[in-house]
Design a protein around this motif. Structure first.
Motif, PDB file in Angstrom:
ATOM      1  N   VAL A 211       0.866  -1.181   0.000  1.00  0.00           N
ATOM      2  CA  VAL A 211       0.000   0.000   0.000  1.00  0.00           C
ATOM      3  C   VAL A 211       0.901   1.230   0.000  1.00  0.00           C
ATOM      4  O   VAL A 211       1.563   1.532   0.999  1.00  0.00           O
ATOM      5  CB  VAL A 211      -0.932   0.016   1.232  1.00  0.00           C
ATOM      6  N   TYR A 212       0.960   1.931  -1.122  1.00  0.00           N
ATOM      7  CA  TYR A 212       1.903   3.027  -1.302  1.00  0.00           C
ATOM      8  C   TYR A 212       1.205   4.375  -1.240  1.00  0.00           C
ATOM      9  O   TYR A 212       0.009   4.496  -1.529  1.00  0.00           O
ATOM     10  CB  TYR A 212       2.637   2.882  -2.631  1.00  0.00           C
ATOM     11  N   SER A 213       1.989   5.413  -0.896  1.00  0.00           N
ATOM     12  CA  SER A 213       1.437   6.767  -0.798  1.00  0.00           C
ATOM     13  C   SER A 213       2.511   7.778  -1.149  1.00  0.00           C
ATOM     14  O   SER A 213       3.714   7.472  -1.133  1.00  0.00           O
ATOM     15  CB  SER A 213       0.921   7.024   0.627  1.00  0.00           C
ATOM     16  N   GLY A 214       2.078   9.000  -1.471  1.00  0.00           N
ATOM     17  CA  GLY A 214       3.005  10.112  -1.680  1.00  0.00           C
ATOM     18  C   GLY A 214       3.983   9.924  -2.808  1.00  0.00           C
ATOM     19  O   GLY A 214       5.140  10.335  -2.692  1.00  0.00           O
ATOM     20  N   GLY A 215       3.578   9.303  -3.890  1.00  0.00           N
ATOM     21  CA  GLY A 215       4.462   9.121  -5.035  1.00  0.00           C
ATOM     22  C   GLY A 215       5.240   7.828  -5.027  1.00  0.00           C
ATOM     23  O   GLY A 215       5.904   7.487  -6.019  1.00  0.00           O
ATOM     24  N   VAL A 216       5.211   7.067  -3.926  1.00  0.00           N
ATOM     25  CA  VAL A 216       5.886   5.768  -3.856  1.00  0.00           C
ATOM     26  C   VAL A 216       5.144   4.772  -4.746  1.00  0.00           C
ATOM     27  O   VAL A 216       3.912   4.701  -4.714  1.00  0.00           O
ATOM     28  CB  VAL A 216       5.937   5.263  -2.404  1.00  0.00           C
ATOM     29  N   THR A 217       5.912   3.995  -5.528  1.00  0.00           N
ATOM     30  CA  THR A 217       5.285   3.054  -6.460  1.00  0.00           C
ATOM     31  C   THR A 217       5.730   1.614  -6.263  1.00  0.00           C
ATOM     32  O   THR A 217       5.149   0.717  -6.862  1.00  0.00           O
ATOM     33  CB  THR A 217       5.584   3.466  -7.911  1.00  0.00           C
ATOM     34  N   ASN A 218       6.768   1.371  -5.445  1.00  0.00           N
ATOM     35  CA  ASN A 218       7.204  -0.011  -5.244  1.00  0.00           C
ATOM     36  C   ASN A 218       7.878  -0.160  -3.888  1.00  0.00           C
ATOM     37  O   ASN A 218       8.232   0.828  -3.226  1.00  0.00           O
ATOM     38  CB  ASN A 218       8.136  -0.468  -6.382  1.00  0.00           C
ATOM     39  N   VAL A 219       8.060  -1.393  -3.485  1.00  0.00           N
ATOM     40  CA  VAL A 219       8.534  -1.700  -2.148  1.00  0.00           C
ATOM     41  C   VAL A 219       9.971  -1.251  -1.917  1.00  0.00           C
ATOM     42  O   VAL A 219      10.398  -1.043  -0.774  1.00  0.00           O
ATOM     43  CB  VAL A 219       8.385  -3.211  -1.880  1.00  0.00           C
ATOM     44  N   ASP A 220      10.746  -1.052  -2.997  1.00  0.00           N
ATOM     45  CA  ASP A 220      12.152  -0.672  -2.857  1.00  0.00           C
ATOM     46  C   ASP A 220      12.391   0.831  -2.859  1.00  0.00           C
ATOM     47  O   ASP A 220      13.541   1.266  -2.813  1.00  0.00           O
ATOM     48  CB  ASP A 220      12.980  -1.310  -3.982  1.00  0.00           C
ATOM     49  N   ASP A 221      11.334   1.638  -2.902  1.00  0.00           N
ATOM     50  CA  ASP A 221      11.532   3.093  -2.886  1.00  0.00           C
ATOM     51  C   ASP A 221      12.114   3.564  -1.562  1.00  0.00           C
ATOM     52  O   ASP A 221      12.820   4.577  -1.510  1.00  0.00           O
ATOM     53  CB  ASP A 221      10.207   3.813  -3.159  1.00  0.00           C
ATOM     54  N   ALA A 222      11.795   2.885  -0.469  1.00  0.00           N
ATOM     55  CA  ALA A 222      12.348   3.209   0.849  1.00  0.00           C
ATOM     56  C   ALA A 222      12.071   2.052   1.786  1.00  0.00           C
ATOM     57  O   ALA A 222      11.223   1.192   1.514  1.00  0.00           O
ATOM     58  CB  ALA A 222      11.745   4.508   1.392  1.00  0.00           C
ATOM     59  N   TYR A 223      12.774   2.038   2.913  1.00  0.00           N
ATOM     60  CA  TYR A 223      12.561   1.064   3.970  1.00  0.00           C
ATOM     61  C   TYR A 223      12.398   1.830   5.282  1.00  0.00           C
ATOM     62  O   TYR A 223      12.565   3.049   5.315  1.00  0.00           O
ATOM     63  CB  TYR A 223      13.724   0.074   4.026  1.00  0.00           C
TER      64      TYR A 223
END
Length: 757
Positions: free
Chosen positions: A297-309
């Motif tokens: 479940v992404y938010s704020g422009g995040v599109t995949n699990v590797d965008d941040a941890y």
């Protein structure tokens, strides 16, 4: 894997000696002047402008340059000594933090040879290649507080044959500590600055006792927030050194400890920065957003699990000690022997989304992956020198026995956890290996002065031998044995003095990099893969040539050098997945790399107050051939070596008159590639830094009170600093591949005050 630090008998001896020295010197303290000796650490010491910049190695048969204590004193306290070297020709330094001390992001190279292929020592003690997760050394920032370093010597081409290193395909960097002061005093440095930075340094010098013994003890505490995102970076250090002199001989001992905890900056890609912004970082302290992302479940422009941890961090504990005997055997013969011991443990925490965990029965959306290591090594470095008329003969050996334990484990995570502790409650082991490495190296060299004060030649050789025994305990990595082949590595050099102010030099050196144990070494392959390749495995070698000219006039000195290097059996670590996924890189022999280049530096000091330093570098390093990764042919032939800028330029203006001093420098770094086919590139950038201060003199009981302000990244430039934080890939034309970049630190301002009592 036993990672418990314990007090070695050597350190008990050092501490007892220090205590005795302190007692002996206390009776003399009242008789000693309170004036600061030249060797005491200062925030900014007065001196001629020409003396506070680079010293060129006049008379040397190879390219050698030095950074003085005065140079080190004018940077931000706590700055990595490596960062102070970036103004030198041929040197590239990158880091995501303003101090250059964040080890995950630190990248240091000389003439296109990256940090893993250089040699580093501290007072002859080997520091390995100082890379992150090192197996046979430690980073200089943990080895000693920068206030206790006296000078740094850089050899851009042929390193000294006596250097205790088996990784120096390229140059060497030698750090030398200060001696204890002759007079009893206390030195205080306090720094405050941007990002809630605080740094406190306290040093006590006993002064020289009647027996000729002197010592110092210092303590350092530094704490700062990250410049973006959340998380503190802090470090505590203790350094102690005792020195006893008699006749022309010296006996010394030291003990250094360090505890460091650093939170990671999020690795990024070009596409990620374009989509989420330059200041994008890990989710911490927003636990719920990290949980949502782990659940898709992404938010704020995040599109995949590797965008941040959620967060990542590194914890390190080190204990380094030793003793040196430098004995004047006769008027022209000296024997210097250093014994050392090093213990270290570390954990690298990385919060993983459930997609990467792979632990049966684990239901939480996030777990902590930890890569952990232990080091326990002992060694001896011994050098004998003999002066015979027009010959200066040296010979010596280095032996080290090292244990390195490595494992990757998974810890449970039930909620937000800053991870500020070494953990042991793992629920799974991904892999576990032990390595026993024995290193021995001997050398013989002679400098023959054929024409007195005019023409000399140096010649000699070294012969290293490294044997690794690897044991695979858990997981699919390999075990076995590797030994470097017996090789004689020659070095030749010549120096000709055209006049008393001009000399030319030439050198040739053959070097070899030993096989590496550890996380990214030869044993990361599967057992079948290792068994199939070991018969054809060859260590990396290089042959370097240097030709240069040095000059010195009234108020003017400089050097220019032309060089080539042939690099054979170059091993590329090709990243095949995102860093957090943790799959092994592919080690591929791509054959040769050819390097040619030019570097020059000049210092103009028209008077005692002003000094202007400039350096320029041109480096053309190219892979000679394509390579195969599995069945794919990668067109790397003729491409520039990754993370190697072709051109660099540095200019620095220094001023010092009466109580005022100042320094401004600007460094230009050319574009750098992060793919082997050169279709992934970060742009060139220019960064300026400023330092200024005022010496107040004596105030009550405080002596030599000095105020200093430092501004890093003066123009608040946005740029990419680290390239290859998660390795390099073959191709990434749209910049959306493996996040392997770090952004540079924004403008930071620091205020410091120093004094003596």
């Amino acid at each position: 894997m036993n990672t418990r630090l314990r007090l070695h008998p050597l350190y008990l001896l050092v501490l007892q000696t220090l205590a005795a020295s302190s007692l002996m010197s206390s009776a003399m303290a009242e008789e000693l002047s309170e004036d600061a000796p030249a060797t005491a650490p200062t925030a900014a010491s007065p001196g001629k402008a020409l003396e506070v910049v680079t010293t060129f190695g006049r008379g040397q048969t190879r390219q050698v340059q030095n950074i003085s204590r005065e140079d080190l004193a004018k940077v931000v306290p706590g700055t990595s000594p490596l960062k102070t070297l970036e103004k030198l020709p041929g040197v590239s330094f990158q880091s995501a933090d303003p101090f250059g001390s964040y080890e995950w992001s630190t990248r240091f190279s000389i003439r296109g040879f990256n940090q893993n292929r250089l040699g580093f020592t501290l007072d002859d003690v080997p520091l390995g290649d100082m890379s992150y997760g090192i197996n046979n050394g430690m980073h200089i920032g943990r080895a000693i507080s920068m206030e206790n370093i006296g000078r740094v010597a850089v050899s851009q081409g042929a390193g000294s044959l006596a250097t205790a290193s088996t990784s120096n395909l390229g140059g060497t960097v030698q750090f030398f500590t200060q001696d204890p002061a002759d007079k009893s005093l206390v030195t205080l440095n306090q720094t405050l600055g941007t990002s809630n930075t605080t740094r406190t340094f306290v040093r006590y010098d006993t002064g020289t006792s009647e027996s000729g013994t002197k010592a110092y003890l210092s303590a350092t505490h530094q704490n700062a927030d990250k410049t973006k995102g959340w998380g503190p970076q802090y470090q505590d250090q203790f350094n102690a050194k005792v020195l006893h002199t008699f006749g022309g001989s010296r006996l010394s001992a030291f003990i250094n400890t360090s505890e460091r905890h650093e939170f990671d900056y999020q690795d990024v890609s070009l596409e990620l920065v374009k989509r989420l912004g330059y200041n994008w970082d890990n989710y911490a302290p927003d636990w719920q957003r990290a949980v949502n992302a782990a659940n898709g479940v992404y938010s704020g422009g995040v599109t995949n699990v590797d965008d941040a941890y959620f967060l990542g961090e590194g914890l390190r504990k080190d204990l380094l000690g030793g003793g040196t005997a430098s004995l004047a055997l006769t008027d022209n013969a000296n024997l210097k022997t250093t014994l050392y011991h090093h213990e270290s443990r570390g954990q690298g925490h990385w919060d993983e989304p459930k997609a990467y965990i792979g632990v049966a029965g684990y239901t939480n959306p996030i777990a902590m992956r930890s890569t952990e290591y232990a080091i326990n090594r002992d060694g001896v470095v011994s050098n004998y020198s003999l002066d015979l008329d027009n010959h200066a003969i040296t010979a010596g050996f280095w032996y080290e026995r090292s244990y390195h334990g490595l494992q990757r484990v998974v810890y449970p995570v039930d909620g937000p956890d800053d991870g500020d502790r070494f953990r042991t409650d793992f629920i799974a082991i991904k892999f576990k290996q032990d390595f026993q490495t024995s290193t021995r190296q001997y050398y013989v060299a002679d400098t023959w002065e054929i024409i007195a004060d005019t023409f000399k030649v140096s010649y000699g050789f070294k012969s290293p031998k490294v044997h690794i025994e690897a044991t695979n305990l858990v997981g699919g990595r390999s075990g076995g044995s590797l030994s470097t082949p017996d090789k004689i590595l020659p070095q030749l050099g010549a120096n000709f003095s055209l006049t008393k102010q001009d000399d030319i030099f030439a050198s040739m050196a053959k070097n070899m990099r030993a096989y590496q144990p550890g996380l990214d070494g030869s044993f990361q392959a599967s057992q079948a893969g290792f068994d199939a390749s070991v018969a054809n495995l060859k260590p990396e070698t290089s042959t370097a040539f240097d030709l240069g000219y040095r000059f010195q006039r009234d108020g003017l000195q400089g050097s220019v050098s032309f060089y080539t290097a042939a690099f054979s059996d170059r091993l590329l670590a090709v990243s095949n997945c995102t860093g957090i996924a943790g799959c092994p890189s592919a080690l591929i022999n791509v054959g040769k790399v050819n390097t040619k280049g030019m570097e020059a530096a000049i210092v103009w000091s028209p008077n005692r107050e002003w000094s202007w330093f400039n350096s320029i570098t041109y480096n053309d390093s190219k892979y000679e051939s394509d390579y195969r990764n599995g069945t794919s042919l990668v067109a790397a032939g003729g491409k520039q070596v990754v993370d190697t800028p072709k051109t660099m330029f540095n200019t620095e203006l220094s001023y010092e008159s009466g109580p005022w001093f100042g320094r401004a420098n600007v460094k230009y770094t050319d574009q750098r590639y992060f793919t082997y086919t050169n279709d992934g590139v970060v742009p060139a950038y220019t960064v300026a830094n400023l330092a200024a201060g005022y010496k107040l003199g004596n105030l009550s009981i405080f002596k030599n009170v000095t105020l200093q302000v430092n501004v890093t990244n003066l123009m608040d430039k946005q740029y990419f600093s680290t390239v290859g934080s998660n390795g390099f890939s073959a191709s990434d034309p749209d910049g959306s591949g493996n996040p392997t970049l770090q952004t540079g630190s924004p403008r930071q301002i620091f205020f410091s005050i120093s004094a003596k009592i």
